[in-house]
Write an enzyme that holds these catalytic residues in place. Structure first.
Site, short mmCIF file in Angstrom:
data_model
loop_
_atom_site.label_atom_id
_atom_site.label_comp_id
_atom_site.label_asym_id
_atom_site.label_seq_id
_atom_site.Cartn_x
_atom_site.Cartn_y
_atom_site.Cartn_z
CG HIS A 201 -1.54 1.30 1.57
ND1 HIS A 201 -2.55 1.86 0.82
CD2 HIS A 201 -1.28 2.19 2.56
CE1 HIS A 201 -2.89 3.03 1.34
NE2 HIS A 201 -2.13 3.25 2.40
CG ASP B 175 6.22 18.46 -26.20
OD1 ASP B 175 6.49 17.99 -25.08
OD2 ASP B 175 5.46 17.90 -27.01
CD1 TRP C 74 6.70 2.94 4.22
CD2 TRP C 74 7.86 3.80 2.51
NE1 TRP C 74 7.02 4.22 4.54
CE2 TRP C 74 7.73 4.78 3.52
CE3 TRP C 74 8.56 4.13 1.34
CZ2 TRP C 74 8.29 6.06 3.39
CZ3 TRP C 74 9.10 5.41 1.24
CH2 TRP C 74 8.96 6.35 2.25
CB SER D 31 10.38 6.10 -14.04
OG SER D 31 9.30 6.97 -14.10
CB SER D 32 11.11 9.67 -10.22
OG SER D 32 11.17 8.43 -9.66
CG HIS E 86 12.57 14.42 6.01
ND1 HIS E 86 11.56 13.98 6.82
CD2 HIS E 86 12.33 15.73 5.79
CE1 HIS E 86 10.76 14.99 7.11
NE2 HIS E 86 11.21 16.06 6.50
CD GLU F 294 9.63 9.91 -2.27
OE1 GLU F 294 10.63 10.13 -2.98
OE2 GLU F 294 8.49 9.70 -2.70
CE1 TYR G 69 8.64 19.39 3.91
CE2 TYR G 69 10.44 17.90 4.44
CZ TYR G 69 9.44 18.76 4.85
OH TYR G 69 9.23 18.98 6.17
CB SER H 84 0.77 28.48 -4.77
OG SER H 84 1.26 28.00 -3.56
CG HIS I 242 12.68 13.99 11.88
ND1 HIS I 242 12.59 15.21 11.29
CD2 HIS I 242 12.00 13.16 11.07
CE1 HIS I 242 11.90 15.11 10.17
NE2 HIS I 242 11.53 13.88 10.02
CG HIS I 243 11.96 9.77 9.48
ND1 HIS I 243 10.64 9.73 9.16
CD2 HIS I 243 12.47 10.85 8.84
CE1 HIS I 243 10.35 10.74 8.34
NE2 HIS I 243 11.44 11.43 8.13
CB THR J 88 5.87 24.62 6.93
OG1 THR J 88 7.06 23.87 6.67
CG2 THR J 88 4.69 23.85 6.41
CE LYS K 251 6.17 26.65 0.19
NZ LYS K 251 5.65 27.24 -1.02
NE ARG L 41 4.08 3.05 10.97
CZ ARG L 41 4.94 3.69 10.19
NH1 ARG L 41 5.89 4.42 10.73
NH2 ARG L 41 4.88 3.63 8.89
#
Lengths: 529, 379, 189
Positions: free
Chosen positions: A78, A107, A143, A170-171, A254, A256, A258, A269, A303-304, A329, A332, A451
């Site tokens: 998932h 293009d 994951w 790809s990315s 991390h 990722e 963002y 925006s 921090h993870h 943040t 924003k 979790r």
């Protein structure tokens, strides 16, 4: 000589194959954008179905439907599908469609590479999904793929790792294309600080992708060689270190986060100024905030992993660095509110989703701030509080902004207005159910539910039941979106004007709806207001 | 009510719809526990401080937004003003968050420093994570034991067990051997693991810490109130990650000393049971109960397993082949598979019993048996 | 292709390749980082000469405790001869560990050290250690192994106790190893 032939000559650049070939070989940014978006939508339902398996099992205590091992592979898949298969391709789809139009280019800079970077994805996800059919089942180590647990995966491991490699390639290709387009193909006279904010956030995101995805590729390659080629990067017995993987993974992980959320900031925006009929407040500070969030994202990874046992100094450093992200943040969020302030607002579906995004993302931001406080994180870590946090940020954040973007640009893409009534129904069902789904998870986490567990103590029954009900309502509400898209794509609806929205500003709204096959054959003139 | 939806779930659904007074919410566990140590209380206070702060900010921010949404609409005939920026305001909403963050940072730093002060502990318990049980070693007293999910809970949590889990008290949060500690004593926990990464967590102590193979982690606690405190493994550690609870019993000093004495004596007695000759019936009876706690979750109650990951025992070449291979696999596990090494987790009597049981039940009838003494010799 | 685009693509692709390599470079960087900060309980290693030249304060003492673990896949017994000693920082100390094989054939193991609290681990320096090198034991063989270490006098004053923990892991090449001596068939009923 008939007129048709003459027309054919005249429109040679417009000639393209039809049917399946059009989609397989297309190098057109709009076609590829459409492919990305359809793929993202398909994956959204596959990943969503897995989430519903999880929520069904968690509806009440006791194991009712699935084996714990399968449950673990559901949570793992998932997450992989939602992150790499839905949000990332979805936002790349928006970028493909909108960037050339927003910067006045015909293009993307590298049309052929664009085609490849999309067509890698179906292979990558087939590889990933196929693992469910292998003996031993799909990957079930989360994951985050922490060793040594991930190394206990049976046959699925190499498939997952190659799938991640493909997604990464790809990315990164997509990101290179986007940067090359933005830096080189802007209409003459458009300076970097003239670009719409969506373009800016994507420029920054693309750099994050190029900087972090290869690190992930490295980390999973090390996993692969540890399992099959006798290296011991992460194996304590061989002098390696399982915690090293966590450092390398989150060094990617991390940024990722963002990568997933910055394009969402960009979409919102664009939308809020349109429906407030007012220019975006604090454009320059928005750009700076985006860049500083991106830079900070590279120095907060640990921090993870506050609970792995770091020296005090490291814990303090990562705590302070994490807290400091709240400042840009916050800027924003205040800027969005200031944009709405004394505007002339109307609330069509895109605006509703955008407003919900601002509120719900902020709630996710608040819990994020709380999680950043290291000593309290010793309680929050790996509980449902974290699950609630990142789903607020990613579902009612990233996904909601994608919904907002889809409704906002759908008339431009198809040439027909979407069904506003259905859109509003979709919005209200989604916004109520998403809160029913994720808000109780805060309580579960605080009350002590870890979790990634398939079964729980009876004291957690109530909130889990509510959460599951929310989950099913949310899941099925998304079918409305599909119906709305089909209706609009098949031309059922009011014909859209070029500007579509009364308050819309920007080059993309000067093109007809739907826009011509090649966006700007002649570079537009940039008038400075 | 059907067993699909419990009464309490229905109540909660009604409650959620706002039909019940908010005071009833307390029953369902909404907030973090204050815990039973000074650290856990400080952590709770920090959590509440952060929560109240973000709630106030939230009220202000969302309040402004909602005010704007109500008043600044086209339908109210407002004309959009066209301001684009305001340096003063932008400075204000950069500075204020910084000040708020600093106000969190100070107490957070203080608590963190206190939490890492692991000196002057009076006793040490080493916690080792196994897939999927905990082992506790009392280093000063030199005894230790495994702590697994209680067997009736383990039975109830199997798929299609037919047991109503809502009738089981502390479902999934009960173990066979709780870890007992004295109150008002500064205790050091050393944490490590035998296989994958686990995390040892009791919410009432205020922290969790990862148990990592090959590495030693430490943390400490000093519980002030006697009681039973329950927690769980918090780091995904494989199939039965959800089924390795922690039960911590804090008792007065004298009671602890008595318990430690009893434990040591018990372990000595268990060792002596090894020496005598066990009958087939005794081994089979003991073996069945060991099988339900240690083996059933992978090899299943009927011995059919969940192939191909968890092979069947019924008719398997191991369980019906030479007994020495069988013993060796149970004691040492199998490299490269999820079969753990039980040599350390079970005592010789249990190993002898479960092997005998596996060979003569679950549809097997090899007819041989193994004595605890022989296992002891092999170990 | 426009040359500007070409340049951008070349630069960006190089960044991607560099970042891939950076993932690998993180491995040694991490080791160095651990050595400097004591992250993950990594201990230091110094030469004998260095160890002998350290100055010490006889009025200060630090408790060092020894903890031993054997991974359950290795049929060995392993313990420290002394559970706990008091040492003077700066003075070289030697302690010994006892390891015994319960296996029926040759077995191979490797020990991994770890020190806690992390604040103190970088000040824990070994001049000689059995760790990280492969140990081989014949059936039933016993071995005494020693560790010589010195606690750096620079150890922060607030650290008063250190734990040195060893875990023995089985090497991959081990085969089934248990010495099973059964009175075969005597148990047949």
């Amino acid at each position: 000589m008939s007129e048709a032939v003459l027309n054919g000559v005249e429109h040679q650049h417009d000639h393209h194959p039809t049917g399946i070939k059009r989609w397989l070989f297309t190098t057109n940014h709009k076609d590829i954008g459409t492919l990305y978006l359809c793929f993202s939508l398909l994956m959204f339902f596959i990943g969503g179905a897995m989430a519903l398996v999880i929520r069904a099992e968690l509806f009440s205590p006791g194991i009712q439907y699935v084996d714990p091992q399968f449950f673990n592979s559901m949570t793992t898949m998932h997450a992989l599908i939602m992150v790499f298969g839905v949000v990332m391709p979805g936002t790349v789809g928006f970028a493909n469609w909108m960037l050339p139009m927003m910067i006045g280019a015909p293009d993307m800079a590298l049309p052929r590479m664009n085609n490849w970077s999309f067509w890698i994805l179906p292979f990558a996800f087939t590889l990933l999904l196929m693992t469910l059919l292998l003996p031993g089942g799909g990957p079930a180590g989360g994951w985050t793929m922490y060793p040594p647990l991930m190394l206990q995966t049976e046959h699925a491991l190499p498939f997952v790792i190659f799938a991640v490699h493909f997604m990464g390639v790809s990315s990164v290709m997509g990101a290179i294309n986007i940067v090359a387009t933005i830096l080189n193909m802007r209409a003459p006279g458009m300076k970097l600080l003239d670009m719409p904010l969506f373009v800016w956030t994507w420029l920054v995101t693309a750099f994050l992708l190029i900087g972090s995805i290869p690190v992930l590729a490295g980390a999973v390659t090390m996993l692969l060689t540890d399992k099959f080629f006798g290296t011991s990067f992460f194996d304590a017995a061989g002098g390696g270190d399982p915690v090293l993987f966590q450092h390398v993974f989150w060094f990617f992980g991390h940024p990722e986060v963002y990568i997933l959320i910055l394009p969402a900031f960009g979409v919102v925006s664009q939308i809020i100024p349109t429906f407030a009929r007012k220019p975006l407040f604090g454009y320059v500070s928005m750009v700076y905030a985006t860049c500083s969030i991106a830079l900070l994202s590279f120095i907060v990874w640990a921090h993870h992993m506050f609970t792995v046992g770091m020296p005090l100094a490291a814990e303090l450093f990562f705590m302070y660095a994490t807290m400091s992200i709240a400042v840009p943040t916050g800027v924003k969020i205040f800027n969005w509110i200031a944009t709405m302030w004394r505007g002339e607002m109307t609330f069509e579906t895109p605006m509703l989703f955008a407003v919900a995004f601002v509120i719900l993302f902020t709630i996710g931001g608040f819990s994020g701030l709380m999680l950043g406080i290291a000593p309290v994180d010793f309680q929050y870590h790996d509980t449902y509080f974290v699950v609630a946090h990142f789903h607020y940020v990613l579902v009612s954040g990233a996904i909601f902004s994608m919904m907002a973007g889809a409704y906002y640009w759908l008339p431009k893409w198809t040439g027909y207005m979407y069904d506003e009534k259905l859109g509003k129904l979709h919005f209200w069902l989604s916004v109520v159910s998403v809160n029913l789904l994720f808000f109780p998870q805060h309580f579960l986490g605080l009350a002590g539910m870890p979790r990634r567990i398939p079964d729980y103590s009876t004291q957690f029954s109530e909130w889990n039941a509510i959460s599951s009900v929310g989950g099913f309502v949310f899941g099925f509400s998304q079918l409305i979106l599909v119906w709305v898209i089909i209706k609009s794509a098949r031309g059922h609806g009011e014909k859209a004007t070029a500007q579509v929205w009364e308050g819309a500003n920007g080059l993309e709204w000067t093109l007809s709806s739907p826009p011509p096959y090649h966006s700007f054959e002649v570079p537009p003139k940039i008038s400075r207001s | 009510m059907s067993d699909f939806v419990s009464n309490r779930q229905i109540k909660a659904l009604i409650l959620c719809a706002g039909l019940m007074p908010a005071t009833a919410l307390a029953e369902y566990g909404l907030n973090m526990t204050r815990g039973v140590t000074t650290i856990s209380r400080e952590i709770y206070d920090l959590h509440m401080l952060a929560f109240i702060m973000v709630s106030i900010i939230g009220l202000i921010v969302f309040g402004l937004m909602i005010w704007s949404i109500i008043h600044h609409r086209k339908s109210k005939g407002v004309k959009a003003s066209q301001f684009r920026h305001n340096s003063n305001w932008e400075t204000v909403w950069t500075i204020i968050p910084i000040l708020i963050l600093l106000s969190f940072a100070a107490p957070a730093t203080r608590t963190l420093i206190e939490l890492e002060d692991i000196e002057d502990t009076e006793m040490t318990i080493k916690v080792t994570g196994y897939q999927w049980r905990w082992h506790y070693q009392y280093l000063e007293e030199d005894f230790g034991f495994f702590s697994s999910l209680a067997s009736d809970h383990n039975e109830a949590r199997q798929k299609n067990s037919g047991i109503d889990v809502s009738k089981i008290e502390n479902y999934l949060l009960e173990v066979d051997n709780p870890v007992v500690i004295p109150v008002e004593t500064k205790i050091r926990f050393l944490l490590t693991s035998n296989d994958v990464i686990h995390a040892w967590w009791v919410p009432e102590l205020g922290w969790k810490r990862d148990a990592i193979p090959g590495f030693i982690n430490s943390n400490w606690t000093m519980v002030t109130e006697p009681g039973i405190y329950r927690g769980q493994c918090a780091e995904l550690c494989g199939r039965d990650h959800g089924f390795m609870p922690v039960v911590l019993k804090a008792v007065p000093q004298e009671e602890y000393l008595q318990w430690a004495k009893d434990m040591k004596q018990q372990q000595a007695e268990a060792a002596s049971g090894v020496d005598r000759e066990w009958t087939m019936a005794e081994l089979m009876e003991r073996g069945e109960s060991v099988y339900t706690t240690a083996c059933v979750s992978c090899h299943q109650a009927n011995g059919q397993g969940l192939p191909p990951v968890f092979p069947a025992l019924t008719g398997s070449p191991i369980a019906t082949g030479p007994i020495s291979d069988h013993i060796s696999i149970v004691i040492d596990g199998m490299q490269g598979t999820t079969m753990p090494a039980f040599g350390e987790q079970l005592n010789a009597v249990d190993i002898a019993a479960v092997i005998t049981f596996e060979r003569n039940a679950l549809g097997n009838s090899v007819g041989d048996m193994v004595q605890p003494a022989e296992i002891q010799a092999a170990q | 292709m426009n040359s500007n685009i070409k340049n951008t693509v070349t630069t960006l692709s190089s960044i991607a390749v560099i970042m891939f390599c950076f993932g690998y470079v993180l491995v040694p960087i991490y080791d160095v980082f651990c050595d400097i900060t004591g992250l993950n309980g990594k201990t230091g290693v110094i030469s004998k000469n260095e160890a002998n030249s350290l100055s010490f304060d006889i009025n200060r003492s630090v408790t060092v405790e020894f903890d031993t673990n054997v991974n359950s896949k290795l049929p060995w017994k392993f313990h420290a001869d002394t559970r706990k000693i008091s040492v003077i920082p700066g003075k070289l100390v030697e302690v010994s560990f006892e390891v015994e094989s319960l296996a029926a054939n040759q077995t191979f193991g490797k020990a991994v050290p770890s020190v806690t609290p992390p604040k103190g681990s970088i000040y824990f320096n070994k001049t000689e250690c059995f760790c990280f090198s492969e140990q081989e034991l014949g059936p039933g063989e016993r071995k005494t192994m020693s560790v010589r270490f010195v606690v750096d006098p620079a150890l922060p004053l607030e650290v008063k106790s250190l734990v040195l923990s060893y875990t023995f892991f089985a090497m991959e090449k081990n085969v089934s190893t248990r010495n099973i001596d059964l009175k075969i068939n005597s148990n047949k009923i």
